[in-house]
Design an enzyme around this catalytic site. Structure first.
Site, PDB file in Angstrom:
ATOM      1  N   HIS A 123       1.041  -1.323  -0.152  1.00 37.26           N
ATOM      2  CA  HIS A 123       0.156  -0.193   0.004  1.00 37.26           C
ATOM      3  C   HIS A 123       1.011   1.510  -0.027  1.00 37.26           C
ATOM      4  O   HIS A 123       0.571   2.484   0.759  1.00 37.26           O
ATOM      5  CB  HIS A 123      -0.841  -0.385   1.479  1.00 37.26           C
ATOM      6  CG  HIS A 123      -1.778  -1.102   1.032  1.00 37.26           C
ATOM      7  ND1 HIS A 123      -2.750  -1.677   2.380  1.00 37.26           N
ATOM      8  CD2 HIS A 123      -2.502  -2.198   0.253  1.00 37.26           C
ATOM      9  CE1 HIS A 123      -2.736  -2.746   1.470  1.00 37.26           C
ATOM     10  NE2 HIS A 123      -3.199  -2.615   0.453  1.00 37.26           N
ATOM     11  N   CYS A 258       1.930 -10.008  19.366  1.00 42.01           N
ATOM     12  CA  CYS A 258       2.971 -10.451  18.337  1.00 42.01           C
ATOM     13  C   CYS A 258       4.594  -9.910  19.370  1.00 42.01           C
ATOM     14  O   CYS A 258       5.094 -10.921  18.261  1.00 42.01           O
ATOM     15  CB  CYS A 258       3.625  -9.541  17.129  1.00 42.01           C
ATOM     16  SG  CYS A 258       2.761  -7.750  16.767  1.00 42.01           S
TER      17      CYS A 258
HETATM   18  C1  BV8 Z   1      -8.740  -2.498  -4.457  1.00 40.55           C
HETATM   19  C2  BV8 Z   1      -2.552   2.706   2.956  1.00 40.55           C
HETATM   20  C3  BV8 Z   1      -9.019  -2.784  -7.212  1.00 40.55           C
HETATM   21  C4  BV8 Z   1      -3.964   3.974   3.919  1.00 40.55           C
HETATM   22  C5  BV8 Z   1      -4.883   1.515   3.680  1.00 40.55           C
HETATM   23  C6  BV8 Z   1     -16.357  -0.564  -1.224  1.00 40.55           C
HETATM   24  C7  BV8 Z   1     -16.169   0.529  -2.215  1.00 40.55           C
HETATM   25  C8  BV8 Z   1     -14.702   0.712  -2.395  1.00 40.55           C
HETATM   26  C9  BV8 Z   1     -13.590  -0.101  -2.318  1.00 40.55           C
HETATM   27  C10 BV8 Z   1     -13.812  -1.660  -1.803  1.00 40.55           C
HETATM   28  C11 BV8 Z   1     -15.526  -1.736  -1.334  1.00 40.55           C
HETATM   29  N1  BV8 Z   1     -15.641  -2.803  -1.485  1.00 40.55           N
HETATM   30  C12 BV8 Z   1     -13.930  -3.689  -0.692  1.00 40.55           C
HETATM   31  C13 BV8 Z   1     -13.304  -2.810  -1.935  1.00 40.55           C
HETATM   32  C14 BV8 Z   1     -12.132  -2.851  -1.883  1.00 40.55           C
HETATM   33  C15 BV8 Z   1     -11.550  -1.930  -0.378  1.00 40.55           C
HETATM   34  C16 BV8 Z   1     -11.883  -3.195   0.215  1.00 40.55           C
HETATM   35  O1  BV8 Z   1     -11.189  -4.391   1.369  1.00 40.55           O
HETATM   36  N2  BV8 Z   1     -12.992  -1.933   1.609  1.00 40.55           N
HETATM   37  C17 BV8 Z   1     -12.663  -2.909   2.816  1.00 40.55           C
HETATM   38  C18 BV8 Z   1     -12.311  -2.152   3.929  1.00 40.55           C
HETATM   39  C19 BV8 Z   1     -13.546  -3.676   2.935  1.00 40.55           C
HETATM   40  N3  BV8 Z   1     -10.027  -2.638  -1.392  1.00 40.55           N
HETATM   41  C20 BV8 Z   1      -9.515  -1.564  -1.833  1.00 40.55           C
HETATM   42  O2  BV8 Z   1      -9.775  -0.503  -2.319  1.00 40.55           O
HETATM   43  C21 BV8 Z   1      -8.015  -1.846  -2.282  1.00 40.55           C
HETATM   44  N4  BV8 Z   1      -7.680  -1.869  -3.498  1.00 40.55           N
HETATM   45  O3  BV8 Z   1      -9.419  -3.144  -4.223  1.00 40.55           O
HETATM   46  O4  BV8 Z   1      -8.624  -2.096  -5.505  1.00 40.55           O
HETATM   47  C22 BV8 Z   1     -10.303  -2.250  -6.829  1.00 40.55           C
HETATM   48  C23 BV8 Z   1     -10.135  -0.691  -7.030  1.00 40.55           C
HETATM   49  C24 BV8 Z   1     -11.236  -0.044  -7.413  1.00 40.55           C
HETATM   50  C25 BV8 Z   1     -13.012  -0.812  -7.305  1.00 40.55           C
HETATM   51  C26 BV8 Z   1     -12.492  -2.218  -6.675  1.00 40.55           C
HETATM   52  C27 BV8 Z   1     -11.631  -2.697  -6.469  1.00 40.55           C
HETATM   53  C28 BV8 Z   1      -7.311  -0.866  -1.816  1.00 40.55           C
HETATM   54  C29 BV8 Z   1      -6.652  -0.970  -0.186  1.00 40.55           C
HETATM   55  C30 BV8 Z   1      -5.792  -0.441   0.560  1.00 40.55           C
HETATM   56  C31 BV8 Z   1      -6.251   0.780   1.567  1.00 40.55           C
HETATM   57  N5  BV8 Z   1      -5.238   1.677   1.659  1.00 40.55           N
HETATM   58  N6  BV8 Z   1      -3.464   1.398   3.627  1.00 40.55           N
HETATM   59  C32 BV8 Z   1      -3.305   4.427   4.556  1.00 40.55           C
HETATM   60  O5  BV8 Z   1      -2.987   3.517   5.620  1.00 40.55           O
HETATM   61  O6  BV8 Z   1      -3.356   5.482   4.907  1.00 40.55           O
HETATM   62  S1  BV8 Z   1      -5.707  -0.262   3.714  1.00 40.55           S
HETATM   63  C33 BV8 Z   1      -5.316  -0.401   5.054  1.00 40.55           C
HETATM   64  O7  BV8 Z   1      -6.339  -0.443   6.162  1.00 40.55           O
HETATM   65  C34 BV8 Z   1      -3.584  -0.829   5.517  1.00 40.55           C
HETATM   66  O8  BV8 Z   1      -3.066  -0.945   4.494  1.00 40.55           O
HETATM   67  C35 BV8 Z   1      -4.333  -2.039   5.964  1.00 40.55           C
HETATM   68  O9  BV8 Z   1      -3.895  -3.228   4.456  1.00 40.55           O
HETATM   69  C36 BV8 Z   1      -5.747  -2.153   6.576  1.00 40.55           C
HETATM   70  C37 BV8 Z   1      -6.379  -2.335   7.540  1.00 40.55           C
HETATM   71  O10 BV8 Z   1      -5.929  -3.218   7.964  1.00 40.55           O
HETATM   72  P1  BV8 Z   1      -4.949  -3.990   9.074  1.00 40.55           P
HETATM   73  O11 BV8 Z   1      -3.378  -3.769   8.499  1.00 40.55           O
HETATM   74  O12 BV8 Z   1      -5.066  -5.816   9.132  1.00 40.55           O
HETATM   75  O13 BV8 Z   1      -5.149  -3.020  10.156  1.00 40.55           O
HETATM   76  P2  BV8 Z   1      -6.411  -3.244  11.241  1.00 40.55           P
HETATM   77  O14 BV8 Z   1      -6.152  -2.478  12.236  1.00 40.55           O
HETATM   78  O15 BV8 Z   1      -7.358  -3.667  10.732  1.00 40.55           O
HETATM   79  O16 BV8 Z   1      -5.898  -4.377  11.919  1.00 40.55           O
HETATM   80  C38 BV8 Z   1      -4.821  -5.097  13.470  1.00 40.55           C
HETATM   81  C39 BV8 Z   1      -5.296  -6.539  13.360  1.00 40.55           C
HETATM   82  O17 BV8 Z   1      -3.760  -6.483  14.596  1.00 40.55           O
HETATM   83  C40 BV8 Z   1      -5.927  -6.946  14.263  1.00 40.55           C
HETATM   84  O18 BV8 Z   1      -6.202  -8.576  13.758  1.00 40.55           O
HETATM   85  C41 BV8 Z   1      -5.593  -6.450  16.000  1.00 40.55           C
HETATM   86  O19 BV8 Z   1      -6.319  -7.369  16.407  1.00 40.55           O
HETATM   87  C42 BV8 Z   1      -4.447  -7.012  15.548  1.00 40.55           C
HETATM   88  N7  BV8 Z   1      -3.391  -6.514  16.733  1.00 40.55           N
HETATM   89  C43 BV8 Z   1      -3.128  -5.248  17.368  1.00 40.55           C
HETATM   90  N8  BV8 Z   1      -1.937  -5.064  18.251  1.00 40.55           N
HETATM   91  C44 BV8 Z   1      -1.763  -6.485  18.108  1.00 40.55           C
HETATM   92  C45 BV8 Z   1      -1.678  -7.578  17.160  1.00 40.55           C
HETATM   93  N9  BV8 Z   1      -1.835  -8.148  16.416  1.00 40.55           N
HETATM   94  C46 BV8 Z   1      -0.661  -9.532  16.823  1.00 40.55           C
HETATM   95  N10 BV8 Z   1       0.104  -8.641  17.746  1.00 40.55           N
HETATM   96  C47 BV8 Z   1      -0.284  -6.758  18.970  1.00 40.55           C
HETATM   97  N11 BV8 Z   1      -0.010  -6.455  19.359  1.00 40.55           N
END
Ligand code: BV8
Ligand code: ZN
Length: 268
Positions: A123, A258
């Protein structure tokens, strides 16, 4: 040591092409807020409503304040023991002629700061800008990134947007261009860079063991990788403080912070 961890460590010692997939949870113990939970908020916005091309088009000043805040925050934190364990494991396996690929959803460059090599940043990165016109990509670690953003970006919900004129926002350094810069980051609704995605898919299709660390497995396409590997009957281990939508497809799930679980799994 628990016998399940023992058996996973056995898998790792026999593997020669290991994929390590990480999300914001691996940086949580460094002090970087995750997206889920409280960390996902900045002022009165949810991070994923600001990380969009629409938000940037509507209010580039507000989106740049959001990213200036995250650049400031990340510039002050250090990699934690999990980042270090991953980097040391990669070095050790490479010395044995084995391959360890690190594919991250994070944009904080903490894997690289811990010494990891060839990190695939699905990303993008907080430390790269992309020109909205000539598409020039530049590496930039300056805090503030431009004078107008000095001291801006406070997450305090009572702070109003600064409405910085676009001329004073980061501009392209190519003299003949000078167009508005954006973070070189993949926003929601945007395609991933196809070379980056292909690099990740190549490892997804060939690895013989996989660790998934600190990701909620919600955002696509990254969320597809581990289930795809598990379907090839390749051992996948999830390291998380809770279960995720992907947990039931994993062969291993090590629950806990982790910095404890990953250091135990990857220790020499
Ligand atoms: C795409 C950069 C093709 C930005 C990021 C409706 C409308 C529009 C799009 C969509 C839609 N429905 C689905 C989509 C596709 C969308 C998507 O998947 N949306 C989700 C919300 C449903 N995806 C996209 O748009 C991607 N592109 O699909 O292109 C396309 C194109 C056009 C139209 C259709 C399709 C692009 C996605 C990239 C977005 N950019 N980051 C920024 O950072 O500012 S995403 C961002 O969020 C992160 O990079 C990461 O990917 C995501 C967050 O997830 P995590 O990293 O997992 O973090 P999170 O907080 O969620 O979880 C943390 C985890 O760690 C938890 O499980 C927690 O329990 C655990 N944890 C916490 N502490 C600890 C731990 N584990 C161990 N030890 C600890 N101490
Ligand atoms: Zn330009």
């Amino acid at each position: 040591m628990h016998h399940v961890m023992k058996s996973f460590r056995e898998v790792l010692s026999n593997a020669s092409n290991i994929l390590i997939l990480t999300g914001s949870g691996i940086s949580a113990e460094s002090g970087v807020p995750t997206f889920r939970g409280a960390g996902g908020f900045w002022r009165k916005y949810q991070a994923q409503n600001l990380a969009t091309p629409e938000a940037f088009a509507a209010n580039p000043s507000l989106v740049w304040e959001f990213y200036e805040y995250r650049r400031q925050l990340v510039s002050k934190v250090k990699p934690n023991k999990a980042h270090e364990a991953v980097a040391e494991f990669q070095k050790r396996k490479m010395a044995e002629g084995k391959k360890v690929s690190i594919v991250t959803q994070n944009i904080d460059a903490l894997h690289q700061k811990a010494g990891a090599e060839d990190v695939v940043e699905l990303h993008g990165s907080l430390y790269r800008t992309r020109c909205t016109k000539c598409r020039n990509i530049a590496f930039n670690e300056n805090i503030p990134i431009c004078p107008a953003l000095a001291g801006k970006g406070s997450p305090d919900p009572s702070i109003m947007s600064s409405d910085i004129p676009t001329e004073e926002l980061p501009r392209c350094e190519v003299q003949s261009c000078r167009a508005l810069l954006r973070p070189d980051i993949v926003w929601f609704g945007e395609q991933l860079d196809e070379n980056v995605l292909q690099k990740a898919l190549d490892v997804v299709e060939t690895c013989d063991a996989c660790l998934v660390i600190g990701t909620s497995a919600i955002v696509y396409p990254a969320a597809m990788f581990a289930p795809q590997i598990a379907r090839r009957k390749v051992p996948v281990a999830e390291f998380n403080i809770e279960e995720t939508p992907a947990t039931k497809q994993m062969q291993y799930h090590f629950q806990g912070p982790c910095t404890t679980t990953v250091t135990e799994a990857l220790a020499p």
